[in-house]
Each structure stands twice: as structure tokens, then as C-alpha cells.
Design a protein around this motif. Structure first.
Motif, PDB file in Angstrom:
ATOM      1  N   LEU A 134       0.833  -1.205   0.000  1.00  0.00           N
ATOM      2  CA  LEU A 134       0.000   0.000   0.000  1.00  0.00           C
ATOM      3  C   LEU A 134       0.870   1.258   0.000  1.00  0.00           C
ATOM      4  N   ILE A 135       1.922   1.242   0.831  1.00  0.00           N
ATOM      5  CA  ILE A 135       2.810   2.407   0.922  1.00  0.00           C
ATOM      6  C   ILE A 135       3.477   2.683  -0.424  1.00  0.00           C
ATOM      7  N   GLU A 136       3.974   1.617  -1.062  1.00  0.00           N
ATOM      8  CA  GLU A 136       4.712   1.787  -2.317  1.00  0.00           C
ATOM      9  C   GLU A 136       3.812   2.195  -3.477  1.00  0.00           C
ATOM     10  N   SER A 137       2.503   1.991  -3.330  1.00  0.00           N
ATOM     11  CA  SER A 137       1.574   2.387  -4.391  1.00  0.00           C
ATOM     12  C   SER A 137       1.054   3.807  -4.205  1.00  0.00           C
ATOM     13  N   ARG A 138       1.483   4.454  -3.114  1.00  0.00           N
ATOM     14  CA  ARG A 138       1.027   5.803  -2.819  1.00  0.00           C
ATOM     15  C   ARG A 138       2.197   6.783  -2.785  1.00  0.00           C
ATOM     16  N   SER A 139       1.871   8.043  -2.632  1.00  0.00           N
ATOM     17  CA  SER A 139       2.882   9.098  -2.571  1.00  0.00           C
ATOM     18  C   SER A 139       3.040   9.566  -1.126  1.00  0.00           C
ATOM     19  N   PRO A 140       4.197  10.195  -0.798  1.00  0.00           N
ATOM     20  CA  PRO A 140       4.375  10.723   0.552  1.00  0.00           C
ATOM     21  C   PRO A 140       3.223  11.646   0.946  1.00  0.00           C
ATOM     22  N   GLY A 141       2.703  11.442   2.166  1.00  0.00           N
ATOM     23  CA  GLY A 141       1.605  12.255   2.643  1.00  0.00           C
ATOM     24  C   GLY A 141       0.236  11.648   2.412  1.00  0.00           C
ATOM     25  N   ASP A 142       0.148  10.630   1.552  1.00  0.00           N
ATOM     26  CA  ASP A 142      -1.140   9.983   1.297  1.00  0.00           C
ATOM     27  C   ASP A 142      -1.558   9.146   2.503  1.00  0.00           C
ATOM     28  N   ALA A 143      -2.854   9.085   2.736  1.00  0.00           N
ATOM     29  CA  ALA A 143      -3.377   8.272   3.832  1.00  0.00           C
ATOM     30  C   ALA A 143      -3.464   6.811   3.419  1.00  0.00           C
TER      31      ALA A 143
END
Length: 277
Positions: free
Chosen positions: A22-31
Motif C-alpha cells: 500500500l505504501i509503495e503504491s502511494r505518494s508521501p503524505g497519502d493516507a
């Protein structure tokens, strides 16, 4: 090498990998979803999910904000250490190394590990969690993910006795050639502290390594937690004499004996290794 009912270590590992995905599929600051939602999505208990999330918060990959939730942390600054001779040279860690298996099973790679090993998420890997000991004292916790097709019949004894890469070479015909490894500081969780026999939140080093064979094919993805501290000696000016490089020393994150027989290692630095804390 049949898949067993997942144990505590494996459940936490799979939860950790799912949240990392999940983290790697999102950008910094995304929930990211709440712990309650993640428990339902992943089919794990709240304590198991909380332990996995705590590891990622401690590693600086997630940020918890009271009353708001969890967010992807800002990107870390990365510096690559390169030596002119491409050799990772540090003194041998003293003592006799051994292993104790915590988990040993076969399961599907999943999206994140499959991507690292360049294989389908549905393909099988051998997952191993083992406690590494020096003279009987806990030194590291290793999580290994190995392509199952490369190691048919891999036994628990191979994972506890001797050099794993030597077993891969002589028993399975797998010749490792190169490893790309990242190192960063972290602290140990309560479960890790119990295994390593150190206080909770003690400092440690997190190693992440991808090992390839002579054909450039990924063989093994490993992340390990070590009680090491690395002391580097930096030459900032001309020296009267240069000591010869030690070719048979211990590589941080790679137990003595691994990458034996002169097999090279991709990235490098120079330093002394000490057990801690």
C-alpha cells in the motif's frame, strides 16, 4: 516443503508486506486505511496488524497522526556507498555462527515479493524466518524469500547448518554472484526484543538484500534485523601506508561463509562491526 499453517512470525510478515505494498503504491503524505479496515482486509488480528504497522512506523515508512490516521512518510534521502575495488571488506565477526528456524513454509510470492524477485505473485516461494546466533547468543532475525522452483527439496537442516549459499551451490546448482543491499537504522519491536534478548526499542540495523545468480536472475530477497553497530574509519587525508584489504571478512547483513569462494558483492564500504547494544 508443503505450506504449514502460518505461525505468528509469518502472519506479521505477510501483514507487513501487504501494508508495504500500500505504501509503495502511494505518494508521501497519502493516507492509508485504518487499522480496523486493514484487519478486515488482510484477515489478521488487531495485535498482529499493530505489530506490523509499528515496525513500519519505527522504520520511518509510516507516520501516525493522533485523531487523523496513518500516512505515507516523506521519502528518505539515500546515499550509495561505492568503493573503487568493489569489495565489501570488514573484519571477521568473532564467534561461531548458527541458526534456529522460526518459520519454514512454501507460499505464493504475493505482489511485493513477486515484483522484487521478478516472478508472478501466484508463483511459489520458500519463506524462512530464522534466528541467527553467535556462540549461542541471539544476533539477528532474518526473513528469507527464495524462489521455490530453484530449491526443490530444500530442507530445514540446510537452513540451520552450514552456509546457505554453499548448500544452494552444491545441492541445488544455484550459483549466487551479486547482492544489492540497503542498510538503515531502526529499533526493535517487543516481539523482536524477546527473540534478540534485548530491551524493547533497542537500536538495531535493518538490512534489505536482493541476491542474483550468475545469469542475473533474482534468487533471494532478504530483510534482516541485526544487533550490530558499524564503526567506520574514514581516511580524510593522505596516509603514510595503506593496510591490505581483507578478502575473507564478514559482510554486514551476510553471515560468515555466505558469498564464499570469492563471489563478488555489488555495493561496498569499509568498517568494523561490533555486536550491540
Amino acid at each position: 516443503m508443503k505450506a504449514d499453517v502460518p505461525g505468528t512470525v509469518l502472519k506479521r510478515e505477510r501483514a507487513r508486506d501487504a501494508v508495504l505494498e500500500l505504501i509503495e503504491s502511494r505518494s508521501p503524505g497519502d493516507a492509508i486505511p485504518s487499522e480496523r479496515s486493514l484487519c478486515a482486509l488482510l484477515g489478521v488480528s488487531r495485535p498482529t496488524l499493530r505489530a506490523a504497522v509499528d515496525e513500519l512506523v519505527d522504520a520511518g515508512l509510516l507516520v501516525r497522526e493522533h485523531g487523523r490516521g496513518m500516512f505515507v512518510a516523506p521519502e528518505k534521502i539515500t546515499q550509495e556507498l561505492v568503493s573503487a575495488d568493489l569489495a565489501l571488506t570488514v573484519p571477521q565477526a568473532a564467534g561461531a555462527w548458527s541458526s534456529r528456524l522460526l518459520e519454514f513454509t512454501t507460499l505464493q510470492a504475493g505482489a511485493r515479493v513477486g515484483r522484487k524477485l521478478r516472478m508472478s505473485p501466484a508463483d511459489e516461494i520458500v519463506y524462512v524466518a530464522r534466528l541467527r546466533l553467535v556462540d549461542g547468543a541471539p544476533m539477528a532475525i532474518e526473513h528469507l524469500h527464495i524462489r521455490a522452483a530453484l530449491v526443490p527439496g530444500l530442507s530445514a537442516q540446510e537452513l540451520e547448518d552450514g552456509d546457505l549459499y554453499e548448500h544452494l551451490r552444491h545441492t541445488h546448482g544455484v550459483h549466487v554472484r551479486e547482492a544489492v543491499q540497503a542498510i538503515e537504522p531502526t529499533v526493535v519491536t517487543r516481539a523482536e526484543a524477546q527473540l534478540l534478548e534485548v530491551p524493547e526499542l533497542s537500536p538495531a540495523l535493518l538490512f534489505e538484500r536482493l541476491t542474483s545468480d550468475t545469469a542475473g536472475r533474482p534468487v533471494e530477497y532478504v530483510h534482516s534485523l541485526y544487533r550490530y553497530r558499524i564503526v567506520s574509519r574514514l581516511a580524510l587525508g593522505p596516509a603514510a601506508a595503506t593496510a591490505p584489504l581483507v578478502r575473507d571478512g564478514h559482510h554486514p547483513g551476510i553471515p560468515p561463509g555466505d558469498f564464499a569462494h570469492g563471489d563478488p558483492i555489488a555495493s561496498s564500504t569499509r568498517g568494523d562491526i561490533q555486536a550491540g547494544p
